[in-house]
Design a protein around this motif. Structure first.
Motif, PDB file in Angstrom:
ATOM      1  N   ASP A   1      -1.473  87.233  28.886  1.00 40.87           N
ATOM      2  CA  ASP A   1      -2.520  86.999  27.884  1.00 40.87           C
ATOM      3  C   ASP A   1      -2.147  87.428  26.467  1.00 40.87           C
ATOM      4  OD1 ASP A   1      -4.102  85.964  29.960  1.00 40.87           O
ATOM      5  OD2 ASP A   1      -4.890  87.949  30.419  1.00 40.87           O
ATOM      6  N   GLY A   2      -1.750  88.683  26.263  1.00 41.12           N
ATOM      7  CA  GLY A   2      -1.429  89.125  24.904  1.00 41.12           C
ATOM      8  C   GLY A   2      -2.529  89.930  24.249  1.00 41.12           C
ATOM      9  N   PHE A   3      -3.164  90.809  25.003  1.00 42.32           N
ATOM     10  CA  PHE A   3      -4.233  91.637  24.439  1.00 42.32           C
ATOM     11  C   PHE A   3      -3.689  92.680  23.467  1.00 42.32           C
ATOM     12  CE2 PHE A   3      -6.250  90.307  28.512  1.00 42.32           C
ATOM     13  CZ  PHE A   3      -7.327  89.627  27.949  1.00 42.32           C
ATOM     14  N   LEU A   4      -4.470  92.958  22.445  1.00 40.28           N
ATOM     15  CA  LEU A   4      -4.079  93.919  21.422  1.00 40.28           C
ATOM     16  C   LEU A   4      -3.831  95.306  22.011  1.00 40.28           C
ATOM     17  CD1 LEU A   4      -3.685  94.634  18.409  1.00 40.28           C
ATOM     18  CD2 LEU A   4      -6.146  95.090  18.289  1.00 40.28           C
ATOM     19  N   ASN A   5      -4.622  95.685  23.024  1.00 40.85           N
ATOM     20  CA  ASN A   5      -4.453  97.017  23.610  1.00 40.85           C
ATOM     21  C   ASN A   5      -3.092  97.198  24.286  1.00 40.85           C
ATOM     22  OD1 ASN A   5      -6.833  98.071  22.717  1.00 40.85           O
ATOM     23  ND2 ASN A   5      -7.767  98.322  24.728  1.00 40.85           N
ATOM     24  N   VAL A   6      -2.477  96.095  24.689  1.00 42.44           N
ATOM     25  CA  VAL A   6      -1.115  96.193  25.232  1.00 42.44           C
ATOM     26  C   VAL A   6      -0.176  96.666  24.124  1.00 42.44           C
ATOM     27  CG1 VAL A   6       0.821  94.868  26.197  1.00 42.44           C
ATOM     28  CG2 VAL A   6      -1.508  94.503  27.045  1.00 42.44           C
ATOM     29  N   TYR A   7      -0.372  96.123  22.939  1.00 37.91           N
ATOM     30  CA  TYR A   7       0.423  96.570  21.787  1.00 37.91           C
ATOM     31  C   TYR A   7       0.113  98.022  21.440  1.00 37.91           C
ATOM     32  CZ  TYR A   7       1.942  97.065  16.927  1.00 37.91           C
ATOM     33  OH  TYR A   7       2.508  97.517  15.766  1.00 37.91           O
ATOM     34  N   LYS A   8      -1.156  98.377  21.437  1.00 44.83           N
ATOM     35  CA  LYS A   8      -1.567  99.724  21.027  1.00 44.83           C
ATOM     36  C   LYS A   8      -1.133 100.803  22.009  1.00 44.83           C
ATOM     37  CE  LYS A   8      -5.869 100.169  19.731  1.00 44.83           C
ATOM     38  NZ  LYS A   8      -7.351  99.964  19.721  1.00 44.83           N
ATOM     39  N   TYR A   9      -1.245 100.531  23.311  1.00 43.19           N
ATOM     40  CA  TYR A   9      -1.057 101.576  24.314  1.00 43.19           C
ATOM     41  C   TYR A   9       0.197 101.397  25.177  1.00 43.19           C
ATOM     42  CZ  TYR A   9      -5.984 102.455  23.200  1.00 43.19           C
ATOM     43  OH  TYR A   9      -7.158 102.716  22.555  1.00 43.19           O
ATOM     44  N   ALA A  10       0.410 100.169  25.670  1.00 38.20           N
ATOM     45  CA  ALA A  10       1.486  99.977  26.643  1.00 38.20           C
ATOM     46  C   ALA A  10       2.870  99.997  26.007  1.00 38.20           C
ATOM     47  CB  ALA A  10       1.279  98.659  27.395  1.00 38.20           C
TER      48      ALA A  10
ATOM     49  N   PHE B   1       3.432  87.293  28.373  1.00 38.00           N
ATOM     50  CA  PHE B   1       3.127  85.867  28.375  1.00 38.00           C
ATOM     51  C   PHE B   1       1.862  85.649  27.530  1.00 38.00           C
ATOM     52  CE2 PHE B   1       5.676  86.245  32.275  1.00 38.00           C
ATOM     53  CZ  PHE B   1       6.588  85.220  32.062  1.00 38.00           C
ATOM     54  N   ILE B   2       2.047  84.951  26.426  1.00 39.32           N
ATOM     55  CA  ILE B   2       1.025  84.834  25.390  1.00 39.32           C
ATOM     56  C   ILE B   2       0.187  83.570  25.555  1.00 39.32           C
ATOM     57  CG2 ILE B   2       0.734  84.387  22.911  1.00 39.32           C
ATOM     58  CD1 ILE B   2       1.323  87.256  23.351  1.00 39.32           C
ATOM     59  N   GLU B   3      -1.134  83.712  25.391  1.00 35.76           N
ATOM     60  CA  GLU B   3      -2.029  82.568  25.230  1.00 35.76           C
ATOM     61  C   GLU B   3      -2.015  82.169  23.762  1.00 35.76           C
ATOM     62  OE1 GLU B   3      -6.043  82.727  26.878  1.00 35.76           O
ATOM     63  OE2 GLU B   3      -5.439  84.565  27.897  1.00 35.76           O
ATOM     64  N   GLY B   4      -1.540  80.985  23.476  1.00 34.83           N
ATOM     65  CA  GLY B   4      -1.372  80.590  22.077  1.00 34.83           C
ATOM     66  C   GLY B   4      -2.648  80.457  21.288  1.00 34.83           C
ATOM     67  N   ASN B   5      -3.673  79.837  21.871  1.00 26.99           N
ATOM     68  CA  ASN B   5      -4.889  79.540  21.115  1.00 26.99           C
ATOM     69  C   ASN B   5      -5.610  80.790  20.604  1.00 26.99           C
ATOM     70  OD1 ASN B   5      -6.957  77.866  20.020  1.00 26.99           O
ATOM     71  ND2 ASN B   5      -8.220  78.306  21.805  1.00 26.99           N
ATOM     72  N   PRO B   6      -5.937  81.777  21.463  1.00 28.41           N
ATOM     73  CA  PRO B   6      -6.641  82.959  20.941  1.00 28.41           C
ATOM     74  C   PRO B   6      -5.793  83.775  19.971  1.00 28.41           C
ATOM     75  CG  PRO B   6      -6.086  83.255  23.257  1.00 28.41           C
ATOM     76  CD  PRO B   6      -5.812  81.825  22.921  1.00 28.41           C
ATOM     77  N   VAL B   7      -4.482  83.781  20.165  1.00 31.32           N
ATOM     78  CA  VAL B   7      -3.609  84.490  19.219  1.00 31.32           C
ATOM     79  C   VAL B   7      -3.617  83.778  17.868  1.00 31.32           C
ATOM     80  CG1 VAL B   7      -1.185  85.000  18.684  1.00 31.32           C
ATOM     81  CG2 VAL B   7      -2.118  85.590  20.926  1.00 31.32           C
ATOM     82  N   ASN B   8      -3.500  82.460  17.903  1.00 32.35           N
ATOM     83  CA  ASN B   8      -3.453  81.674  16.673  1.00 32.35           C
ATOM     84  C   ASN B   8      -4.767  81.759  15.896  1.00 32.35           C
ATOM     85  OD1 ASN B   8      -2.166  79.872  14.848  1.00 32.35           O
ATOM     86  ND2 ASN B   8      -3.244  78.139  15.770  1.00 32.35           N
ATOM     87  N   ASN B   9      -5.870  81.918  16.610  1.00 31.38           N
ATOM     88  CA  ASN B   9      -7.184  81.946  15.967  1.00 31.38           C
ATOM     89  C   ASN B   9      -7.783  83.341  15.902  1.00 31.38           C
ATOM     90  OD1 ASN B   9      -7.833  78.989  15.475  1.00 31.38           O
ATOM     91  ND2 ASN B   9      -7.190  78.954  17.612  1.00 31.38           N
ATOM     92  N   HIS B  10      -6.940  84.344  16.031  1.00 35.07           N
ATOM     93  CA  HIS B  10      -7.378  85.739  15.993  1.00 35.07           C
ATOM     94  C   HIS B  10      -7.996  86.056  14.635  1.00 35.07           C
ATOM     95  CE1 HIS B  10      -7.079  90.140  16.659  1.00 35.07           C
ATOM     96  NE2 HIS B  10      -6.825  90.154  15.368  1.00 35.07           N
ATOM     97  N   THR B  11      -9.237  86.560  14.643  1.00 31.61           N
ATOM     98  CA  THR B  11      -9.920  86.888  13.387  1.00 31.61           C
ATOM     99  C   THR B  11     -10.524  88.284  13.385  1.00 31.61           C
ATOM    100  OG1 THR B  11     -11.964  85.883  14.229  1.00 31.61           O
ATOM    101  CG2 THR B  11     -10.519  84.479  12.893  1.00 31.61           C
ATOM    102  N   ILE B  12     -10.548  88.971  14.531  1.00 35.54           N
ATOM    103  CA  ILE B  12     -11.194  90.285  14.610  1.00 35.54           C
ATOM    104  C   ILE B  12     -10.240  91.347  14.085  1.00 35.54           C
ATOM    105  CG2 ILE B  12     -12.253  91.964  16.170  1.00 35.54           C
ATOM    106  CD1 ILE B  12     -12.848  89.634  18.062  1.00 35.54           C
TER     107      ILE B  12
END
Length: 237
Positions: A72-81, A95-106
């Motif tokens: 998926d590519g969740f931000l918490n993986v970057y922050k913690y893992a 393994f990244i989901e392209g659409n939510p990453v490309n449209n990330h606004t939060i």
């Protein structure tokens, strides 16, 4: 073994989310205990290329070798893992989901568990963590039944969109583990080398289908004794 995680969080973050979502997230201290155990057991953690070469019988690897993956590519993986993996000198692939990453606004400083890395974060990650690779989890097929309902052309267009936004890769993980023979054909025709399933919970073998590589789900934080059994014993379900 090819092990699969999804998301990581603190006790406080996990307590806030609904019960069903807790299936896919483990507490960061527990995650570190598992990684520390992998290190203590003497495992070599592989790159995707090393795994591919082993599977095609091009290289020999120590028996105690494994591939660590995240979906998926969740931000918490970057922050913690990722800091934990770097601390213990472990390779891993996301393994990244392209659409939510490309449209990330939060904003990236929130404590929400189900936000994704932005493209900027991924670019930053590539500079900070040479031990981390990124590969395809589709661009926009991560909804139940999506893979099964798409035509060859639609599946191919999804891969093309991912490549346009995220760059080229030769490795794929099926959304929810769902696949069809049509999906496998699209991947082969578009230059993919390996595709990873979600399950059935056994070790990967050289003789298995290159486009249906088995992964062991560790997302729910299995007990350490069970974790060790699945890692050490051959072909255990």
């Amino acid at each position: 073994p090819v092990i699969c995680y999804h998301n990581i969080g603190t006790h406080k973050e996990i307590d806030k989310i609904e019960q069903e979502s807790k299936r896919w997230i483990i507490e960061k201290n527990f995650f570190e205990k598992q990684i520390r155990l992998i290190k203590k057991l003497g495992y070599k953690t592989l790159t995707l290329k090393e795994f591919e070469q082993w599977k095609k019988n091009e290289i020999q690897l120590p028996y105690m070798s494994m591939l660590i993956t995240f979906d998926d590519g969740f931000l918490n993986v970057y922050k913690y893992a990722l800091p934990i993996l770097k601390k213990y000198q472990m390779n891993a692939v996301i393994f990244i989901e392209g659409n939510p990453v490309n449209n990330h606004t939060i904003p990236d400083d929130t404590d929400q568990t189900h936000i994704y890395m932005s493209k900027e974060i991924i670019d930053k990650c590539k500079k900070e963590y040479e031990n981390i690779e990124f590969a395809c989890h589709s661009y926009g097929l991560h909804t139940n039944g999506s893979v099964e309902s798409k035509s060859y052309k639609e599946l191919e267009e999804d891969l093309e969109k991912y490549k346009e936004v995220m760059g080229e890769t030769h490795y794929f993980a099926y959304p929810f583990g769902h696949y069809t023979e049509e999906m496998k054909k699209v991947l082969k025709d578009n230059g993919y080398k390996l595709a990873f399933a979600f399950g059935p919970g056994k070790k990967a073998r050289k003789e298995d289908d290159d486009f249906l590589v088995s992964r062991i789900d560790t997302s729910f934080g299995m007990k350490n004794w069970k974790f060790v059994i699945k890692m050490v014993l051959p072909f255990i379900y």
